[in-house]
Each structure stands twice: as C-alpha cells, then as structure tokens.
Design a protein around this motif. Structure first.
Motif, PDB file in Angstrom:
ATOM      1  N   SER A  78       0.596  -1.352   0.089  1.00 48.25           N
ATOM      2  CA  SER A  78      -0.019   0.506   0.012  1.00 48.25           C
ATOM      3  C   SER A  78       0.875   1.423   0.526  1.00 48.25           C
ATOM      4  O   SER A  78       0.389   1.908  -1.000  1.00 48.25           O
ATOM      5  CB  SER A  78      -0.803   0.363   1.398  1.00 48.25           C
ATOM      6  OG  SER A  78      -1.630   1.272   1.376  1.00 48.25           O
ATOM      7  N   ASP A  79       1.756   1.661   1.311  1.00 47.99           N
ATOM      8  CA  ASP A  79       2.371   2.452   0.692  1.00 47.99           C
ATOM      9  C   ASP A  79       3.496   2.918   0.154  1.00 47.99           C
ATOM     10  O   ASP A  79       3.702   4.211   0.202  1.00 47.99           O
ATOM     11  CB  ASP A  79       2.200   2.603   2.739  1.00 47.99           C
ATOM     12  CG  ASP A  79       1.043   3.036   3.145  1.00 47.99           C
ATOM     13  OD1 ASP A  79       0.139   2.752   3.125  1.00 47.99           O
ATOM     14  OD2 ASP A  79       1.321   2.751   4.598  1.00 47.99           O
ATOM     15  N   VAL A  80       4.257   1.596  -0.083  1.00 44.18           N
ATOM     16  CA  VAL A  80       4.983   1.600  -0.914  1.00 44.18           C
ATOM     17  C   VAL A  80       5.423   2.033  -2.379  1.00 44.18           C
ATOM     18  O   VAL A  80       5.399   2.943  -3.046  1.00 44.18           O
ATOM     19  CB  VAL A  80       6.445   0.784  -0.027  1.00 44.18           C
ATOM     20  CG1 VAL A  80       7.548   0.948  -1.144  1.00 44.18           C
ATOM     21  CG2 VAL A  80       6.825   1.350   1.021  1.00 44.18           C
ATOM     22  N   GLU A  81       4.216   1.077  -2.411  1.00 37.79           N
ATOM     23  CA  GLU A  81       4.194   0.588  -3.883  1.00 37.79           C
ATOM     24  C   GLU A  81       2.664   1.289  -4.724  1.00 37.79           C
ATOM     25  O   GLU A  81       2.171   1.149  -5.562  1.00 37.79           O
ATOM     26  CB  GLU A  81       4.145  -0.689  -4.282  1.00 37.79           C
ATOM     27  CG  GLU A  81       5.300  -1.077  -3.498  1.00 37.79           C
ATOM     28  CD  GLU A  81       6.720  -0.781  -4.765  1.00 37.79           C
ATOM     29  OE1 GLU A  81       6.451  -0.056  -5.764  1.00 37.79           O
ATOM     30  OE2 GLU A  81       7.765  -0.568  -3.904  1.00 37.79           O
ATOM     31  N   GLY A  82       1.868   2.051  -3.747  1.00 39.21           N
ATOM     32  CA  GLY A  82       0.463   2.723  -3.663  1.00 39.21           C
ATOM     33  C   GLY A  82      -0.888   1.701  -4.391  1.00 39.21           C
ATOM     34  O   GLY A  82      -1.408   2.509  -5.677  1.00 39.21           O
ATOM     35  N   LEU A  83      -0.512   0.174  -4.128  1.00 43.73           N
ATOM     36  CA  LEU A  83      -1.402  -0.558  -4.991  1.00 43.73           C
ATOM     37  C   LEU A  83      -3.291   0.088  -4.037  1.00 43.73           C
ATOM     38  O   LEU A  83      -3.230   0.214  -2.812  1.00 43.73           O
ATOM     39  CB  LEU A  83      -1.573  -1.929  -4.220  1.00 43.73           C
ATOM     40  CG  LEU A  83      -0.277  -2.535  -5.380  1.00 43.73           C
ATOM     41  CD1 LEU A  83       1.001  -1.882  -6.133  1.00 43.73           C
ATOM     42  CD2 LEU A  83      -0.587  -4.241  -4.961  1.00 43.73           C
TER      43      LEU A  83
END
Lengths: 74, 191
Positions: free
Chosen positions: B140-145
C-alpha cells in the motif's frame, strides 16, 4: 459526523477508498474541526514520508543484467 | 525487406515492455520481505523466470504489476520464508499499538521529527513489523496499490487489508516515534 467517526475513516479517507458520500461527510467534518484536520494532516505527512524513504532506491543494474542473461541468454 | 517478427521476439518484446518495467517494484517488495539484498535478488530473478515461463497465460494489458507480485509472494512463501525470518510468535490481529499523534500534538503536530530520521532507521522499523503487516504496508504505502489489489495478492478479504494497514501504520509510527525520542529529536510526553 462526529470526531470519532471521522477518525475511524481517517486512513480510508487518505487512501481514497471511501464512497463519495462518506468522503464528503468526512471532508465536511474536517472543515469544521481543526484538531481532526490537524490529525489527518499528520497522518498524511507520515504516509508520504514512508513512501519517499522507501522508494529512494531502485533495483541494482547488475540484477537486471543477470535476469536478461538468464531469460534471453545474453 | 524487413525481417518478419518471429513469435519468440514478440514474446520477449511484450515481456520486456509489460513485466521487466516492474523490476524496481519487485525488488523493493522482495527486499522488505526477505530482509536482505542477496535473497531479494534471488527472489526477484526467480519471479521473473517463473513469470516468463507463464507469460502465455498472462492476459496482456491487465494488471502485470499485481500478477508479478502474486508470483513473487508465492515464491517467497514456498522457498524463502522458512529460512529468511524468525517464526511469528505474536497474534498480529490483536495488536493495539500506541497512537502517536496525541503525544506530539502540542510540540510537533506537523510531524517534523519524521524528516530527521535516517533511511536506515525507517527501513529497520519496517523490517521489524510482523510479516502480515509488513507486506500489507509495503504494497500500500510504498507501491501505492489499492485495497482490492492488495486483497487479491495476499488472498485475504478487503476488511483484513484495512485492519492490517491500520495496525501496521500505527505500529510503524510508534517505532519511529521511539527512535525520535531516543535520538532526542522529540521529547517524550509524560503521562
């Protein structure tokens, strides 16, 4: 919407995962409530910080060469 | 006369265009899952090999990033998890972390202390998270999925993604706050 309800949806709000109606309600609460708005800003800063710090480095060029060699024999 | 494109060339070309472009993403996720550079490199290489072998089964133009991350995670679970990490001893679903904001509200409501932490402290704090939290947070927070994509990759309900993300973020914040207090960037609030 009261403070507890707004903060319960805090991350979904920042992640843009709320339904449009709920998002509007949270937004309305944040306009009217400075402490909650401040907390949302703090969490937003934190999430941006995590992403910036973790995305600083890409894959090593040697790894890409290794994979190309393995896949296509070059 | 132009040489007609052979099927092997087309296959390679589409793999490079749709899969290899995600190398950085796979590498970042692999690093956080395995916790060390050598295993991360091996895991990414293996993921790309598996993906290339299965490339005919991938429906082109759909979500290649999510598809690759699913392959990577399966490879990690099957081959690396056992030796890469100590076994989890905590029941992650019951962790109720400390909430940082009320403690910094007076002195540093904008979270300026985060910026004073060095990358290594941040990465160490992420690596110390329980695995179920760590993988959710990274996706979520690193890759923005989004929640739905993460739920598919991790094979859990969206509600589980939400609750893990909530606890993971709070836990990470609490660790970073502790570092900041230790380093003297911020005063621990009494009480």
């Amino acid at each position: 919407m009261n403070c507890d309800e707004a903060l319960e949806h805090l991350y979904e709000f920042l992640d843009r995962e709320l339904t449009p109606e709920l998002e509007r309600e949270v937004r309305r609460h944040l306009h009217a409530c400075a402490p909650c708005a401040q907390e949302v800003d703090f969490e937003d800063t934190f999430l941006k910080f995590v992403q910036a710090r973790c995305r600083a480095h890409g894959a090593p060029p040697e790894l890409k060469r290794r994979i190309l060699r393995e896949l296509f024999g070059e | 006369m132009a040489t007609p494109t052979r099927p092997a060339d087309a296959r390679r070309e589409s793999f490079e265009r749709e899969a290899l472009v995600h190398l950085d993403v796979l590498h970042r996720v692999a690093l956080r899952l395995t916790g060390n550079a050598a295993d991360a490199d091996d895991l990414v290489q293996e993921t790309m090999l598996k993906a290339y072998r299965a490339w005919d089964r991938y429906e082109q133009g759909t979500n290649a990033k999510a598809w690759l991350l699913t392959i990577l995670r399966h490879a990690f679970i099957n081959e690396y998890r056992r030796r890469a990490r100590r076994p989890e001893t905590v029941d992650v679903e019951t962790i109720e972390p400390f909430v940082v904001f009320p403690a910094v509200q007076e002195d540093d409501p904008q979270g300026a202390f985060f910026d004073r932490l060095v990358d290594e402290q941040v990465l160490r704090a992420i690596d110390a998270l329980p695995e179920a939290f760590r993988e959710t947070l990274v996706l979520s927070d690193v890759e923005g999925l989004n929640y739905q994509e993460i739920a598919r990759i991790l094979e859990v309900p969206v509600g589980t993604v939400k609750s893990r993300l909530f606890r993971a973020r709070r836990l990470l914040q609490a660790r970073l706050y502790d570092y900041a207090v230790e380093m003297g960037y911020i005063q621990r609030k009494a009480g």
